[in-house]
Design a protein around this motif. Structure first.
Motif, short mmCIF file in Angstrom:
data_model
loop_
_atom_site.label_atom_id
_atom_site.label_comp_id
_atom_site.label_asym_id
_atom_site.label_seq_id
_atom_site.Cartn_x
_atom_site.Cartn_y
_atom_site.Cartn_z
N SER A 96 3.49 69.47 45.97
CA SER A 96 4.49 68.94 46.86
C SER A 96 4.98 67.60 46.33
N ASN A 99 5.40 61.78 48.44
CA ASN A 99 5.25 61.14 49.74
C ASN A 99 5.27 62.16 50.88
N THR A 100 4.52 63.24 50.76
CA THR A 100 4.50 64.23 51.84
C THR A 100 3.66 63.77 53.02
N LEU A 101 2.73 62.84 52.80
CA LEU A 101 1.88 62.38 53.91
C LEU A 101 2.64 61.48 54.87
N THR A 102 3.69 60.84 54.38
CA THR A 102 4.44 59.93 55.24
C THR A 102 5.75 60.53 55.75
N GLU A 103 6.08 61.75 55.32
CA GLU A 103 7.33 62.34 55.76
C GLU A 103 7.17 62.89 57.18
N VAL A 105 7.10 65.46 60.37
CA VAL A 105 6.54 66.80 60.47
C VAL A 105 7.64 67.85 60.35
N THR A 108 8.41 68.71 56.79
CA THR A 108 7.39 69.58 56.19
C THR A 108 7.57 71.02 56.65
#
Length: 275
Positions: A96, A99-103, A105, A108
């Motif tokens: 991925s 910065n998928t942890l801060t995007e 929901v 995602t």
């Protein structure tokens, strides 16, 4: 003993004193001693300057000229032909974004849904990449197969009049265990395919049977069920054929395709039998 008393000297000591007096008298009678000329002073030595710096500047002009420096152009980066393909793969599915942890929901969810739709088009519907499983499902995932397995189990449980939970459990176990066994069968036959990629392919090929189960739930007619299940069974087999056949040796193609067809036929009979 008083100071006026004298002690006679030993004969040897008296002779030594007499000898010393004779030497002194002889030197006085011989005249003044000759004085040697003084040693000429030594020339002054050159002083060496001491500096704390490791390098001392010299006043002597250099005898050579330093060649002019030619500016060297910066080296151009060498482009790897496989780099762009790896970046495209990583951007499209193998990993991925950073910065998928801060995007949010919702971003995602939208990305996962778009991936499922894209893989569904590549596997189930006609496209030019169907003959190459590496290109067709390069961006494989397990969310889509999991959703189709759960949806098929829920549809069969809703169609059942009794023991709905048992029907769902049997359908889910049959599909999940069957996909794992079929994948192991392909790998044991020497298939060149990734384990989870094969699971993803088999799960996406259940999409036609999901549609058939939904239609059969709405139309409670045996003839309609047989026709719908036959069409969707052929569709699922057609979707799975190019991937499974190209993954193994042509001589072992039947050994890889027969278990897949057997599982789909079992699911089709389960759809027809549920009342």
């Amino acid at each position: 003993m008083s100071h006026n008393d004298t002690v006679p000297l030993h004969p040897s000591s008296q002779s030594d004193i007499d000898e010393i007096e004779n030497l002194i008298n002889a030197s006085v009678m011989s005249g003044p001693a000759t004085v040697l000329p003084a040693r000429p002073p030594s020339p002054p030595r050159a002083s060496i300057p001491v500096s704390s710096s490791p390098f001392i500047a010299s006043n002597i002009p250099p005898t050579y000229k330093k060649p002019p420096t030619v500016p060297v152009p910066p080296a151009l980066p060498v482009q790897d032909p496989h780099l762009n393909s790896r970046q495209n793969i990583a951007a499209s599915g193998f990993g991925s974004p950073v910065n998928t942890l801060t995007e949010p929901v919702w971003d995602t969810v939208k990305r996962d849904l778009s991936r499922i739709v894209s893989n569904l088009k590549l596997v189930v519907f006609p496209n030019p990449n169907r003959e190459d499983p590496g290109k067709a499902l390069r961006d494989w995932d397990l969310w889509g197969p999991f959703f189709f397995i759960v949806f098929l189990g829920l549809t069969l449980s809703w169609s059942a009049s009794v023991k709905k939970s048992e029907v769902f459990a049997v359908a889910f176990a049959l599909l999940a265990a069957g996909a794992i066994i079929l994948t192991l069968n392909v790998l044991l036959l020497g298939g060149h395919i990734i384990f989870f990629q094969s699971l993803s392919l088999l799960g996406y090929c259940l999409f036609p049977l999901d549609i058939g189960a939904l239609i059969c739930m709405l139309k409670d007619n045996v003839i309609v069920k047989v026709i719908v299940v036959s069409v969707t069974l052929a569709w699922s087999s057609w979707a799975a054929y190019p991937f499974m056949s190209s993954a193994v040796n042509p001589r072992r193609k039947a050994l890889a395709l027969y278990p897949v067809l057997l599982m789909y036929v079992s699911v089709g009979f389960l759809i027809i039998a549920i009342d």
